[in-house]
Write an enzyme that holds these catalytic residues in place. Structure first.
Site, PDB file in Angstrom:
ATOM      1  NE  ARG A  41      47.645  20.152 -29.318  1.00 47.73           N
ATOM      2  CZ  ARG A  41      47.130  20.205 -28.096  1.00 47.73           C
ATOM      3  NH1 ARG A  41      47.071  19.126 -27.344  1.00 47.73           N
ATOM      4  NH2 ARG A  41      46.668  21.345 -27.619  1.00 47.73           N
ATOM      5  CE  LYS A  64      50.638  23.432 -28.971  1.00 49.98           C
ATOM      6  NZ  LYS A  64      49.612  23.975 -29.860  1.00 49.98           N
ATOM      7  CG  HIS A 134      45.214  20.187 -36.230  1.00 52.64           C
ATOM      8  ND1 HIS A 134      45.132  19.871 -34.898  1.00 52.64           N
ATOM      9  CD2 HIS A 134      46.465  20.638 -36.425  1.00 52.64           C
ATOM     10  CE1 HIS A 134      46.277  20.125 -34.315  1.00 52.64           C
ATOM     11  NE2 HIS A 134      47.114  20.584 -35.226  1.00 52.64           N
ATOM     12  NE  ARG A 137      43.304  19.631 -30.661  1.00 52.69           N
ATOM     13  CZ  ARG A 137      43.266  19.545 -29.343  1.00 52.69           C
ATOM     14  NH1 ARG A 137      42.875  18.435 -28.766  1.00 52.69           N
ATOM     15  NH2 ARG A 137      43.616  20.574 -28.598  1.00 52.69           N
ATOM     16  CG  HIS A 160      41.920  25.192 -27.105  1.00 57.76           C
ATOM     17  ND1 HIS A 160      41.105  25.419 -28.182  1.00 57.76           N
ATOM     18  CD2 HIS A 160      42.933  24.431 -27.574  1.00 57.76           C
ATOM     19  CE1 HIS A 160      41.604  24.820 -29.248  1.00 57.76           C
ATOM     20  NE2 HIS A 160      42.716  24.211 -28.903  1.00 57.76           N
ATOM     21  CE1 TYR A 169      43.131  23.454 -33.499  1.00 54.12           C
ATOM     22  CE2 TYR A 169      41.119  22.354 -32.837  1.00 54.12           C
ATOM     23  CZ  TYR A 169      42.432  22.303 -33.260  1.00 54.12           C
ATOM     24  OH  TYR A 169      43.034  21.087 -33.438  1.00 54.12           O
TER      25      TYR A 169
END
Length: 186
Positions: A41, A64, A134, A137, A160, A169
């Protein structure tokens, strides 16, 4: 705010790096190039300190999730990091801001997420992609999935916990899944 995309064409990935360097300088191009290779991230990427790098490995507690990310650095990431370290031996952060460097009493800070985001968005407009922080990633996840068709590996790399989240994503749509069924005949 529009949802940003993975860059699905490898030539476009290289073009973005070139345009970032030409328009914003080597440091922002380095953020893109290293970010693609680490799949972190943006807040974690910008917070990397040289002390987090041990030989060929990055050790970082993710902001996070508070999980320890231990990432083996590939050759491209190691080369960029080594160049930055040799050019800026006094820096604390890998992507240290050059602002306020004349002020000796100001502690070192990394580049701001906002600055990086604006640079990426501007280049995204130029190449016709919703590009954001993002995107690095997502791009790495997308290309790992396309090369391996192993969603579990992508999930592990991105840290994830759900296949559905990972597929959404990285931008794998039902159209992509349908095409895979049509193209692969056994």
């Amino acid at each position: 705010m529009a949802e940003v995309q993975a860059v699905k064409n490898l030539d476009t990935v290289k073009l973005i790096s070139y345009l970032l360097k030409r328009t914003y300088g080597q440091q922002i191009a380095d953020v893109w190039d290293v970010g693609l290779n680490l799949a972190l991230r943006i807040s974690d990427l910008l917070s990397i300190k040289f002390e987090n790098i041990e030989h060929d490995r990055l050790l970082l507690v993710e902001g996070k999730t508070s999980k320890l990310a231990t990432i083996k650095l590939n050759e491209k990431a190691r080369a960029v990091i080594a160049r930055i370290r040799s050019e800026r031996p006094d820096h604390i952060y890998l992507f240290q801001s050059y602002r306020n460097q004349r002020s000796k009493n100001t502690p070192a800070k990394p580049l701001s997420r906002r600055y990086v985001s604006r640079a990426f968005a501007a280049i995204g407009e130029e190449v016709g992609i919703d590009l954001g922080t993002h995107s690095m990633r997502k791009t790495r996840g997308y290309h790992l999935y396309k090369n391996t068709n192993d969603i579990a590996r992508v999930m592990k790399m991105l840290r994830h916990s759900s296949e559905a989240v990972t597929l959404r994503y990285i931008g794998i749509t039902q159209e992509d899944v349908d095409r895979d069924f049509v193209e692969l005949e056994l």
